[in-house]
Design a protein around this motif. Sequence first.
Motif, mmCIF file in Angstrom:
data_model
loop_
_atom_site.group_PDB
_atom_site.id
_atom_site.type_symbol
_atom_site.label_atom_id
_atom_site.label_comp_id
_atom_site.label_asym_id
_atom_site.label_seq_id
_atom_site.Cartn_x
_atom_site.Cartn_y
_atom_site.Cartn_z
ATOM 1 N N ASN A 90 0.849 -1.306 0.010
ATOM 2 C CA ASN A 90 -0.136 0.147 0.132
ATOM 3 C C ASN A 90 0.935 1.253 0.192
ATOM 4 O O ASN A 90 0.343 2.262 -0.534
ATOM 5 N N VAL A 91 1.946 1.200 0.469
ATOM 6 C CA VAL A 91 2.840 2.359 0.986
ATOM 7 C C VAL A 91 3.120 2.926 -0.572
ATOM 8 O O VAL A 91 3.467 4.234 -0.654
ATOM 9 N N VAL A 92 3.361 2.215 -1.353
ATOM 10 C CA VAL A 92 3.844 2.622 -2.827
ATOM 11 C C VAL A 92 2.602 2.850 -3.756
ATOM 12 O O VAL A 92 3.019 2.885 -4.992
ATOM 13 N N GLY A 93 1.459 2.636 -3.334
ATOM 14 C CA GLY A 93 0.361 2.579 -4.132
ATOM 15 C C GLY A 93 -0.061 1.161 -4.564
ATOM 16 O O GLY A 93 -0.809 1.206 -5.541
ATOM 17 N N GLY A 94 0.295 0.297 -3.982
ATOM 18 C CA GLY A 94 -0.011 -1.147 -4.395
ATOM 19 C C GLY A 94 0.696 -1.584 -5.798
ATOM 20 O O GLY A 94 1.587 -1.158 -6.137
ATOM 21 N N ILE A 95 -0.356 -2.054 -6.640
ATOM 22 C CA ILE A 95 0.101 -2.467 -7.910
ATOM 23 C C ILE A 95 0.175 -1.323 -8.836
ATOM 24 O O ILE A 95 -0.575 -0.875 -9.380
ATOM 25 N N ASN A 96 1.358 -0.835 -8.748
ATOM 26 C CA ASN A 96 1.564 0.717 -9.280
ATOM 27 C C ASN A 96 2.568 0.886 -10.267
ATOM 28 O O ASN A 96 3.964 0.803 -9.966
ATOM 29 N N PRO A 97 2.467 0.636 -11.586
ATOM 30 C CA PRO A 97 3.443 0.661 -12.685
ATOM 31 C C PRO A 97 4.199 1.686 -12.568
ATOM 32 O O PRO A 97 5.462 1.636 -12.844
ATOM 33 N N TYR A 98 3.747 2.939 -11.953
ATOM 34 C CA TYR A 98 4.637 4.052 -11.958
ATOM 35 C C TYR A 98 5.721 4.046 -10.937
ATOM 36 O O TYR A 98 6.848 4.388 -11.415
ATOM 37 N N ALA A 99 5.514 3.292 -9.835
ATOM 38 C CA ALA A 99 6.650 2.974 -8.943
ATOM 39 C C ALA A 99 7.555 2.180 -9.579
ATOM 40 O O ALA A 99 8.824 2.011 -9.145
ATOM 41 N N VAL A 100 7.113 1.215 -10.098
ATOM 42 C CA VAL A 100 7.790 0.062 -10.782
ATOM 43 C C VAL A 100 8.996 0.584 -11.808
ATOM 44 O O VAL A 100 10.035 0.396 -11.960
ATOM 45 N N GLU A 101 8.263 1.659 -12.607
ATOM 46 C CA GLU A 101 9.139 2.208 -13.728
ATOM 47 C C GLU A 101 10.289 3.173 -13.091
ATOM 48 O O GLU A 101 11.311 3.247 -13.506
ATOM 49 N N HIS A 102 9.895 3.767 -12.018
ATOM 50 C CA HIS A 102 10.788 4.806 -11.293
ATOM 51 C C HIS A 102 12.061 3.695 -10.826
ATOM 52 O O HIS A 102 13.014 4.117 -10.693
ATOM 53 N N HIS A 141 -4.445 -1.944 9.955
ATOM 54 C CA HIS A 141 -5.587 -2.466 9.360
ATOM 55 C C HIS A 141 -5.564 -2.346 7.889
ATOM 56 O O HIS A 141 -6.478 -1.512 7.272
ATOM 57 N N ALA A 142 -4.715 -2.553 7.171
ATOM 58 C CA ALA A 142 -4.437 -2.510 5.730
ATOM 59 C C ALA A 142 -5.584 -3.113 4.789
ATOM 60 O O ALA A 142 -5.982 -4.206 5.379
ATOM 61 N N THR A 143 -5.697 -2.269 3.837
ATOM 62 C CA THR A 143 -6.536 -2.842 2.863
ATOM 63 C C THR A 143 -5.867 -3.748 1.990
ATOM 64 O O THR A 143 -4.580 -3.494 1.652
ATOM 65 N N ALA A 144 -6.128 -4.951 1.742
ATOM 66 C CA ALA A 144 -5.433 -5.899 1.065
ATOM 67 C C ALA A 144 -5.383 -5.177 -0.549
ATOM 68 O O ALA A 144 -6.121 -4.509 -1.133
ATOM 69 N N VAL A 145 -4.022 -5.810 -1.040
ATOM 70 C CA VAL A 145 -3.628 -5.378 -2.389
ATOM 71 C C VAL A 145 -3.893 -6.595 -3.429
ATOM 72 O O VAL A 145 -3.037 -7.529 -3.264
ATOM 73 N N PRO A 146 -5.087 -6.486 -4.058
ATOM 74 C CA PRO A 146 -5.161 -7.767 -4.838
ATOM 75 C C PRO A 146 -4.600 -8.081 -6.021
ATOM 76 O O PRO A 146 -4.019 -6.841 -6.797
ATOM 77 N N VAL A 147 -4.356 -9.202 -6.681
ATOM 78 C CA VAL A 147 -3.606 -9.321 -8.138
ATOM 79 C C VAL A 147 -4.528 -9.800 -9.039
ATOM 80 O O VAL A 147 -4.280 -9.870 -10.112
ATOM 81 N N LEU A 148 -5.512 -10.483 -8.308
ATOM 82 C CA LEU A 148 -6.582 -11.115 -9.307
ATOM 83 C C LEU A 148 -7.934 -10.660 -9.081
ATOM 84 O O LEU A 148 -8.337 -9.948 -7.880
#
Length: 310
Positions: A90-102, A141-148
């Motif tokens: 969650n801290v990096v926005g979950g499934i976040n292509p921008y964070a991966v690209e950076h 109380h994290a919100t889950a980061v789903p992949v499916l």
Amino acid sequence: MSEAKVVDRAREARIDKNLLGAVDPHVHSGPSIAPRAIDHLDLVRQLSEAGFAAVVTKDHDYAGVATAQLITKHYPELKTKIFSGVVLNNVVGGINPYAVEHTAAMGGRTVWMPTLAAENHLRWEQNASFAHPASTTKMRHATAVPVLDANKKILDSVKEVLDVIAKNDMVLASGHLHVSETWLIFEEAKRRGVKKLCFTHPEEIVGASLNDVKGIAAMGAFVEHSICMFLEGSKFKVASAEDLRHHIEAAGVEQTVICSDLGQVGVFSPLEGFRRGVALCMDLGYSDADIHKMVATNASRMLGLNAQAA
């Protein structure tokens, strides 16, 4: 000198030799919001003295690529190369292509699927005696980061992340996904051109069987074992030496990577974990050539490093 001391010295020398050129691709050094016993710089100093080729730092909440660049620039005398990556919590926005690209643009080597925020991890933690200290009031109380999605289809955002990983030839690590999710993600990753796959600690959290280990390794993935989960005296021990042998046999030596997964307080250091891990593999009867593959050469291949095995 007594015969016992001669044997002990020979054993220590054998451990030292196996660690020359070693690579630890999964270390939890600090700073972090979780208590850490060693920081990134002191880690590199210790590993350099032991002759390690490289280390990859991992924090559940931030990409350590900027720190890795600073250490590389200002401490060129250190022999161990330091890299990092990003965990899609969650801290990096979950499934976040921008964070991966950076992260890729900053020299990051590894992208981990969600760990503490994975749906599987949150289910596992409900019945575990373990609660991760890397949390704030909100994160507890994290919100889950789903992949499916609800139909067990891979989310478009995950596919976009996979494309960034493929374009930059990064390592895709499974994190704390359930093994059933890992199968789907890895298969899609291969279709999209990802070349480097890492199956994270099948011995704990992810619900993997030895058949899963065998099959995922057959896909070309590296199977990464957290040695802290096998060592006597480790607060993270969940499996036996024989369990490690079975895992290695399932994947094969060529696809097995040993990491420390250490850096926390109240347990031995990443370097000491590696030393004990090498000793454990020696006791299991593995040859020096095979041990060196599992602690050095394979991880170097996985990460695409130029360092040659010593």
